[in-house]
Design a protein around this motif. Structure first.
Motif, PDB file in Angstrom:
ATOM      1  N   GLY A  13       0.778  -1.227   0.000  1.00  0.00           N
ATOM      2  CA  GLY A  13       0.000   0.000   0.000  1.00  0.00           C
ATOM      3  C   GLY A  13       0.812   1.280   0.000  1.00  0.00           C
ATOM      4  N   ALA A  14       2.136   1.172  -0.090  1.00  0.00           N
ATOM      5  CA  ALA A  14       2.986   2.373  -0.067  1.00  0.00           C
ATOM      6  C   ALA A  14       2.791   3.186  -1.336  1.00  0.00           C
ATOM      7  N   ARG A  15       2.672   4.507  -1.154  1.00  0.00           N
ATOM      8  CA  ARG A  15       2.544   5.435  -2.284  1.00  0.00           C
ATOM      9  C   ARG A  15       3.603   6.511  -2.149  1.00  0.00           C
ATOM     10  N   LEU A  16       4.226   6.840  -3.270  1.00  0.00           N
ATOM     11  CA  LEU A  16       5.223   7.900  -3.297  1.00  0.00           C
ATOM     12  C   LEU A  16       4.535   9.209  -3.648  1.00  0.00           C
ATOM     13  N   THR A  17       4.780  10.238  -2.836  1.00  0.00           N
ATOM     14  CA  THR A  17       4.227  11.567  -3.077  1.00  0.00           C
ATOM     15  C   THR A  17       5.343  12.595  -2.971  1.00  0.00           C
ATOM     16  N   TYR A  18       5.057  13.806  -3.426  1.00  0.00           N
ATOM     17  CA  TYR A  18       6.018  14.904  -3.364  1.00  0.00           C
ATOM     18  C   TYR A  18       5.339  16.172  -2.830  1.00  0.00           C
ATOM     19  N   PRO A  19       4.851  16.151  -1.599  1.00  0.00           N
ATOM     20  CA  PRO A  19       4.134  17.316  -1.074  1.00  0.00           C
ATOM     21  C   PRO A  19       5.035  18.515  -0.780  1.00  0.00           C
ATOM     22  N   PHE A  20       6.340  18.293  -0.699  1.00  0.00           N
ATOM     23  CA  PHE A  20       7.275  19.376  -0.369  1.00  0.00           C
ATOM     24  C   PHE A  20       8.186  19.724  -1.539  1.00  0.00           C
ATOM     25  N   GLY A  21       7.806  19.331  -2.746  1.00  0.00           N
ATOM     26  CA  GLY A  21       8.602  19.629  -3.932  1.00  0.00           C
ATOM     27  C   GLY A  21       9.267  18.381  -4.484  1.00  0.00           C
ATOM     28  N   ASP A  22       9.795  18.508  -5.701  1.00  0.00           N
ATOM     29  CA  ASP A  22      10.366  17.376  -6.434  1.00  0.00           C
ATOM     30  C   ASP A  22      11.604  16.772  -5.785  1.00  0.00           C
ATOM     31  N   GLU A  23      12.209  17.481  -4.878  1.00  0.00           N
ATOM     32  CA  GLU A  23      13.451  17.007  -4.252  1.00  0.00           C
ATOM     33  C   GLU A  23      13.229  16.248  -2.953  1.00  0.00           C
ATOM     34  N   VAL A  24      11.967  16.119  -2.523  1.00  0.00           N
ATOM     35  CA  VAL A  24      11.682  15.495  -1.224  1.00  0.00           C
ATOM     36  C   VAL A  24      10.637  14.379  -1.397  1.00  0.00           C
ATOM     37  N   PRO A  25      11.101  13.160  -1.704  1.00  0.00           N
ATOM     38  CA  PRO A  25      10.159  12.043  -1.820  1.00  0.00           C
ATOM     39  C   PRO A  25       9.591  11.665  -0.443  1.00  0.00           C
ATOM     40  N   VAL A  26       8.281  11.483  -0.405  1.00  0.00           N
ATOM     41  CA  VAL A  26       7.590  11.122   0.833  1.00  0.00           C
ATOM     42  C   VAL A  26       6.755   9.876   0.564  1.00  0.00           C
ATOM     43  N   PHE A  27       6.935   8.851   1.390  1.00  0.00           N
ATOM     44  CA  PHE A  27       6.132   7.641   1.274  1.00  0.00           C
ATOM     45  C   PHE A  27       5.017   7.665   2.291  1.00  0.00           C
ATOM     46  N   ARG A  28       3.840   7.255   1.818  1.00  0.00           N
ATOM     47  CA  ARG A  28       2.641   7.208   2.650  1.00  0.00           C
ATOM     48  C   ARG A  28       2.008   5.826   2.529  1.00  0.00           C
ATOM     49  N   VAL A  29       1.279   5.466   3.575  1.00  0.00           N
ATOM     50  CA  VAL A  29       0.413   4.302   3.524  1.00  0.00           C
ATOM     51  C   VAL A  29      -0.911   4.757   4.111  1.00  0.00           C
ATOM     52  N   GLY A  30      -1.994   4.525   3.364  1.00  0.00           N
ATOM     53  CA  GLY A  30      -3.296   4.985   3.819  1.00  0.00           C
ATOM     54  C   GLY A  30      -3.367   6.482   4.018  1.00  0.00           C
ATOM     55  N   GLY A  31      -2.583   7.231   3.262  1.00  0.00           N
ATOM     56  CA  GLY A  31      -2.590   8.687   3.365  1.00  0.00           C
ATOM     57  C   GLY A  31      -1.700   9.245   4.456  1.00  0.00           C
ATOM     58  N   LYS A  32      -1.075   8.381   5.269  1.00  0.00           N
ATOM     59  CA  LYS A  32      -0.221   8.851   6.361  1.00  0.00           C
ATOM     60  C   LYS A  32       1.246   8.586   6.031  1.00  0.00           C
ATOM     61  N   MET A  33       2.080   9.557   6.328  1.00  0.00           N
ATOM     62  CA  MET A  33       3.499   9.473   6.021  1.00  0.00           C
ATOM     63  C   MET A  33       4.213   8.471   6.918  1.00  0.00           C
ATOM     64  N   PHE A  34       5.129   7.690   6.298  1.00  0.00           N
ATOM     65  CA  PHE A  34       5.998   6.837   7.102  1.00  0.00           C
ATOM     66  C   PHE A  34       7.478   7.038   6.787  1.00  0.00           C
ATOM     67  N   ALA A  35       7.812   7.709   5.674  1.00  0.00           N
ATOM     68  CA  ALA A  35       9.212   7.979   5.347  1.00  0.00           C
ATOM     69  C   ALA A  35       9.317   9.241   4.496  1.00  0.00           C
ATOM     70  N   LEU A  36      10.241  10.107   4.872  1.00  0.00           N
ATOM     71  CA  LEU A  36      10.506  11.351   4.138  1.00  0.00           C
ATOM     72  C   LEU A  36      11.998  11.390   3.847  1.00  0.00           C
TER      73      LEU A  36
END
Length: 122
Positions: A13-36
């Motif tokens: 269920g991990a999803r990669l997002t970029y809420p802080f810009g292209d240089e900061v990959p953030v992984f979420r599960v169920g919409g909640k962050m687990f790795a930045l």
């Protein structure tokens, strides 16, 4: 850092997002962050959720683990990815973060993740 990003992709269920810009990959599960992931002055790091008591203990044991950068310092640690910690240690920290976040999800959120996984979607 790419190896650790790839490792996070393997989490259910991990999803990669970029809420802080292209240089900061953030992984979420169920919409909640687990790795930045971030890089500062050429030094890669990952910020991970951690049990508060374990977080303090880890900071005392390892110079590479510090309170979470721009996060709740009680629940988040930033881990330097400079090669000092073993691969096994970093995997354990990522797994712990993912598990904490996944366990906090509702039954419905977990069911959606499981259903998407069974259908081959992330």
């Amino acid at each position: 850092m790419q190896d650790w990003i790839d490792y996070c992709f393997d989490k259910q269920g991990a999803r990669l997002t970029y809420p802080f810009g292209d240089e900061v990959p953030v992984f979420r599960v169920g919409g909640k962050m687990f790795a930045l992931f971030r890089e500062t002055d050429g030094s890669p790091s990952v910020t991970l959720k951690c049990d508060p008591f374990r977080a303090e203990s880890l900071r005392e044991q390892f110079a590479e683990i510090t309170p979470g950068y721009h996060m709740n310092k009680r629940h988040w640690n930033t881990v330097a990815l400079n090669g000092s910690l073993s691969e096994q240690d970093i995997k354990m920290l990522i797994d712990h973060s993912y598990d904490l976040v996944y366990k906090s999800l509702t039954r419905e959120e977990k069911a959606i993740i499981t259903a998407n996984q069974l259908m081959g979607r992330v």
